[in-house]
Structures are given as C-alpha cells and as structure tokens.
Enzyme design. Structure first.
Site, short mmCIF file in Angstrom:
data_model
loop_
_atom_site.label_atom_id
_atom_site.label_comp_id
_atom_site.label_asym_id
_atom_site.label_seq_id
_atom_site.Cartn_x
_atom_site.Cartn_y
_atom_site.Cartn_z
N LYS A 219 -9.14 8.98 5.28
CA LYS A 219 -9.74 8.31 6.43
C LYS A 219 -8.61 7.78 7.31
O LYS A 219 -8.04 6.73 7.06
CB LYS A 219 -10.63 7.14 5.98
N GLU A 300 -0.04 -1.23 0.22
CA GLU A 300 1.18 -1.65 0.92
C GLU A 300 0.77 -2.35 2.20
O GLU A 300 0.05 -1.79 3.02
CB GLU A 300 2.08 -0.44 1.17
N CYS A 334 6.22 -2.29 9.75
CA CYS A 334 6.08 -3.33 8.74
C CYS A 334 7.43 -3.91 8.39
O CYS A 334 7.55 -5.04 7.96
CB CYS A 334 5.41 -2.76 7.50
N GLU A 431 2.37 -12.53 10.74
CA GLU A 431 2.79 -11.21 11.24
C GLU A 431 2.19 -10.98 12.63
O GLU A 431 0.98 -11.03 12.81
CB GLU A 431 2.33 -10.10 10.30
#
Ligand code: NAD
Length: 538
Positions: A219, A300, A334, A431
């Site tokens: 997906k 992750e 990231c 973040e």
C-alpha cells in the site's frame, strides 16, 4: 561475501559479484545532463496516466481515485490511481495467501534472481526513474539519483542476503542426529511505505519480504503511488508471479489499517511517522477471531536528529555537514538534522557562517535541478509554517521563515534557522519534517550529549570534532541507531550503514544490513535421528 552460481536462475548473470553500491550519476558531465533532460521530457509526456490496482494479477479499477500531483506545480497531475477501501483488504489478503504456497517453495536462487533482474531493468532506466521522482515528490536530480541508486542497492543486497541465509551454516550436530536450521518465510505481509523515499524504501521493504518467500500487499503512500506502480511493472517484467505483490493504493487510516488488522496478515513492514507506527503496533498486538499467530511488526519511524559541533572541529566541514543534513531535500528525511548543538566557544561564528552559507542555497523547480524544491503537499506546507510560527515565539529567527511564491503555486518555504533555541522548546523536540533547523548553544561536550539524547527519538546523529576522546565518548553515550563522525547525518549507504532507530524512532530493523532479512523469516530447527530412513529419497 561468497560468490554463488546463478546461471540457471539468471541466465544474464554467470556469477554473482560481491555487492558494491551503485555509483552516483555525475550530472556535471554533459552527456548525463542531456540524458536527464531527455528523461524529464519523456516522463512529462507520460504524466496524468491512470494506473490500475493489481490484486492476484488482476487489473482493477475503483470509483474513488487518488490523484498524485507535482508539489512544485500542484495543478500538474503525475498519475491517477485507484483507491482501495477497507472492504478490499479481504480480497487482497486472499490473493496473497493463494500465491504463498508456490512462492514460498520457489528456490531462494530463483527469488534472488528476480531481484537481480529488477535491479538490471531499473539500472537501464535510471534517468527515467529519477524523472518520476522529480515530478512526483519534488526531489532535485542528485536526491532523485540517490533514491534510485539505493533502490538498486537494496535489490542487489537483499538478493545476495537471501542466498546467504539459504546457504546457512548448520547448527552444532548432536551425536547420532543430523541437525538443520532453515529460515522459512512468515506468510502474508502488509508493506506500508512513506512518501519521502518513495522508491528505495517502498521497493526495499517489498524486496526483502518477497525474496524470503513471503507474499505481500503493498500500500504505497497517497503522495507517491506512481513510483510504486512503475516498480510493479518492473517486477512483472522481471517475472513476478501473480499474487506475490498485490499493489493497492489507498488511504492509510482506511485500507492501511484494514490490512494491518486482518487476522491473516502475518507481518507488517512499515516506515513512516511515530503516530502511525504506534497505532500499527497497537492494532497488530490485538488478536482477532481466526488469527493463529502473533503478528510481527517492523516499524521504522520519525527522528529529531542532532549534530553536535565542538570548538575543535573543522568548521568548514561542520557547516557543510549541517547544511546538507538540515536542508537536503528540504529536511524531509527521517535522518535530517533538525537540531545543531554548538559549543559556546564557536557559537557566534558558527551562526554567522551558517547564515552566510544559507544565503547561497537556491530554492526552486526541481526539474531545473535547484538545490531545494517544494515540500511535499499543502498539508506539509501548513504544518511547517505552523512550526515556524511556534519557533518565532520560542527562539530567535536567524534566516528564512517565509514562503516563496511562484506562478505555479508550488509549496516552497525558505530554509529556516532558529538560534538560541532551548533544548526543551517544541521546535527542539517535535519532528517538523521540513526545512527548519533549531540551533542550540551548549557549554560543554557533556552537555551537548545530554541535549542530543534528550528527545523521545533516537534515529541518527553526528559529531564534528577532532578529538578522538570525544568521538570515543560519543560512541558510547550518543544513543542513536545511526551515528556518524565528521560527516552529515543523512545519506546512509546500503551495506555500510545498516539503518534503523532507537526509542520512538522504531524497532531498529537495520535496513540494508545483515540482520534485516531475519525479520522476514522464522527459523525452523530440524533434528533427525540417523539410521531410521534411507539416506536418499527413493
Ligand atoms: P505517515 O506515517 O503519514 O505515512 C506512512 C504510511 O502509513 C503511508 O503509506 C500512509 O498512507 C500509511 N498510513 C497512515 N495512517 C495509517 C494507518 N492508520 N494504518 C496503516 N497505515 C497508515 O508518514 P509519511 O508522511 O508518509 O512519511 C514521513 C514520516 O516517515 C516521517 O515521520 C519520517 O521521519 C518517517 N520516515 C522514517 C524513516 C526511517 O527509516 N525511520 C524513513 C523515512 C521516513
């Protein structure tokens, strides 16, 4: 790494060479620049096409569509995709289950050969894939090339790793027995990638799963489904059997959560934000009627990565490292540096030099290979601007902070730096995933390490220092999955820097490393008492 003969499985390769990273394209060479421009023109002529959903080899269309657009020119449609609803999860899982018996018994050599053929096909069309990334997510040429190169690396690396696991060293032989340990696949998996490395992470998680004999429902992110559809075509061209990879674009909270929850989904390979990763973790932990196993999650997640710069560091290298880590692909990695922790002895000069260096950064249309482009979407644009407003109340704006208007309405934001940031400020803790850097002053190396470790994340980090003693101390005390010295915090290379984070950055899966494929397998131990059966099949 051992060489293996793949003659029968991959006639185009007679022997398997040791793994080496795919070289970067030198775009200063005139022929490469021309090839890239030609690929951009070619891909531009293919924009706006409609792509099918593929379940069990069947091409399907849905009423709802996902429209993928170019973040530099939001009116430009890159691809039109089907939109799987939660109800389709049943069909997708059934197709993957149906394909599992044959695929799981296909030899490791044949499965690896599929990855190698896919790598070869992508290598032949490297410029074209770069162009798709430039249009779909706004990467500049160099960033796009790094994403394509990493994709090839994952295919080459995991192919070799699957062969290594298959030829695994036998366990201790118990007297009177023949003992074996085999790594067998898990079953049906959900592969749920993010949009920011839409080729490498999407293809990497898929390739790792299938090379071990699993079958998957892929997906892709709604922000980058075209590159996933193009990858499926490559796999099909390389000989992928029906049902091994079922491509189902869909909304995360709807179709994504449905495949996570399905009682026959054996594992979930996810890369994305902390919030979604934790939701998947919780959902996967719940046992549903008919479920016969404990689901495995490979998660992750985000980061709030720091670079520590000491007074004894090479300042030129540190400035370049911080700028590349914070503003490469607009901080949408990231591993991006979002906190620069600077020793008080060089704080003022560092900030002055940083401001000067940032003035040289150009922002604009990625097809023109400008250093920074747009952020991915209107949603991201608003989120980053909200954080800039928060930053203005928490710290001092050193540079940037504004949007950049273009006739095409791209989502451009200036590279933005806040200085005198408190280590506990929101812009130093949360973040942002955009071009915003928080600069924090520190009085000592000890304090720098404490600040660096003081977030819920633990993904990447760097230290710039000429002191061996400090580097050795950081080796022990800087608690991140990927630690670098005197280099940027981004740009992990497959094989050399197995990738994955600590704490709320994830399950530390170490993609691109020797332990990764184990996550997609289960070890079966077989002990046979010798002397009770013929030695060969009759
Ligand atoms: P995201 O979490 O919004 O989405 C990731 C994927 O999850 C998408 O495919 C999305 O559709 C799907 N999803 C969303 N909600 C879901 C749900 N409830 N159930 C199942 N699936 C769902 O992340 P993003 O914006 O695509 O990517 C950016 C994030 O990814 C950042 O936080 C970044 O740090 C992280 N990231 C981490 C790594 C790493 O290796 N640690 C690498 C790249 C990106």
């Amino acid at each position: 790494m051992a060489t293996a003969d793949l003659t029968s499985a991959a006639p185009e390769r007679t022997a398997l060479m040791p793994f080496v990273n795919e070289p970067f394209i030198d775009f200063t060479a005139a022929e490469n620049k021309r090839a890239m421009e030609a690929a951009l023109a070619n891909v531009e002529s293919m924009l706006g096409r409609e792509y099918d959903m593929v379940i069990g080899g069947r091409r399907l269309k849905t009423g709802d569509k996902i429209i993928s657009t170019n973040p530099a020119r939001p009116a430009q449609v890159v691809g039109i995709h089907q939109c799987a609803e939660a109800g389709l999860a049943e069909e997708a899982v059934a197709a993957a289950l149906a394909a599992f018996p044959a695929w799981s018994r296909t030899s490791a050599a044949e499965r690896a050969a599929l990855l190698f053929r896919a790598a070869d096909l992508i290598r032949q069309r490297k410029f074209e894939f770069c162009a798709w990334l430039i249009f779909e997510v706004g990467k500049n040429w160099t960033e796009a090339d790094a994403d394509v190169g990493e994709t090839i690396d994952f295919l080459e690396f995991y192919g070799r790793e699957a062969l290594r696991l298959d030829a695994t060293v036998p366990p201790i032989q118990f007297p009177g027995e023949r003992n074996q340990l085999r790594y067998i696949p898990l079953g049906v998996g959900a592969v749920i990638p993010p949009w920011n490395f839409p080729f490498a992470i999407m293809a990497g998680m898929t390739a790792a799963a299938i090379v071990c004999g699993n079958t998957v429902i892929l997906k892709p992110s709604v922000d980058a489904p075209t590159i996933a559809a193009r990858f499926l075509s490559i796999l099909e061209e390389a000989g992928l059997p029906d049902g091994v990879v079922n491509l189902c674009p869909g909304e995360g909270p709807d179709f994504g959560s449905a495949i996570v929850a399905h009682p026959q989904t054996r594992f979930i390979a996810f890369t994305g934000s902390k919030a979604v990763g934790l939701e998947i973790h919780e959902s996967a932990a719940r046992t549903r009627p008919g479920q016969k196993f404990i689901k495995r999650t490979i998660l992750e997640m985000g980061g709030k990565d720091a670079i520590i710069v000491e007074a004894d560091a090479n300042l030129d290298a540190a400035i370049e490292g911080v700028v590349a880590s914070a503003f490469g692909f607009n901080g949408q990695k990231c591993s991006a540096c979002s906190r620069a922790i600077i020793n008080a002895g060089i704080y003022d000069i560092f900030c002055d030099r940083l401001r000067e260096r940032i003035r040289q950064i150009e922002t604009g249309d990625p097809t023109k290979n400008i250093y920074t482009g747009p952020v991915i979407s209107e949603k991201a644009f608003k989120k980053v601007l909200d954080y800039i407003e928060i930053g203005k109340t928490e710290a001092r704006l050193l540079s940037g902070g504004e949007t950049i208007k273009t006739p095409d309405g791209g989502y451009y934001i200036q590279p933005t730096v806040f200085v005198d940031v408190s280590p506990t400020a929101r812009i130093a803790q949360e973040e942002i995933f955009g071009p915003v850097l928080a600069v924090i002053k520190s009085e000592s190396f000890e304090q720098s390490l404490a600040i660096a470790n003081n977030t819920e994340y633990g993904l990447t980090g760097s230290v710039f220092s000429s002191s061996r003693e400090k580097l050795d101390r950081a080796r022990e005390e800087f608690h991140v999955g990927n630690l670098y010295f005197n280099r940027k915090s981004t740009g992990a290379m497959v094989g050399a820097h197995p990738f994955g984070g600590f704490n709320m950055s994830g399950t530390d899966s170490k993609a691109g490393g020797p332990d990764y494929l184990l996550l997609f397998t289960q070890a079966k131990s077989i002990g046979e008492k010798i002397g009770y059966a013929s030695e060969t099949a009759e």
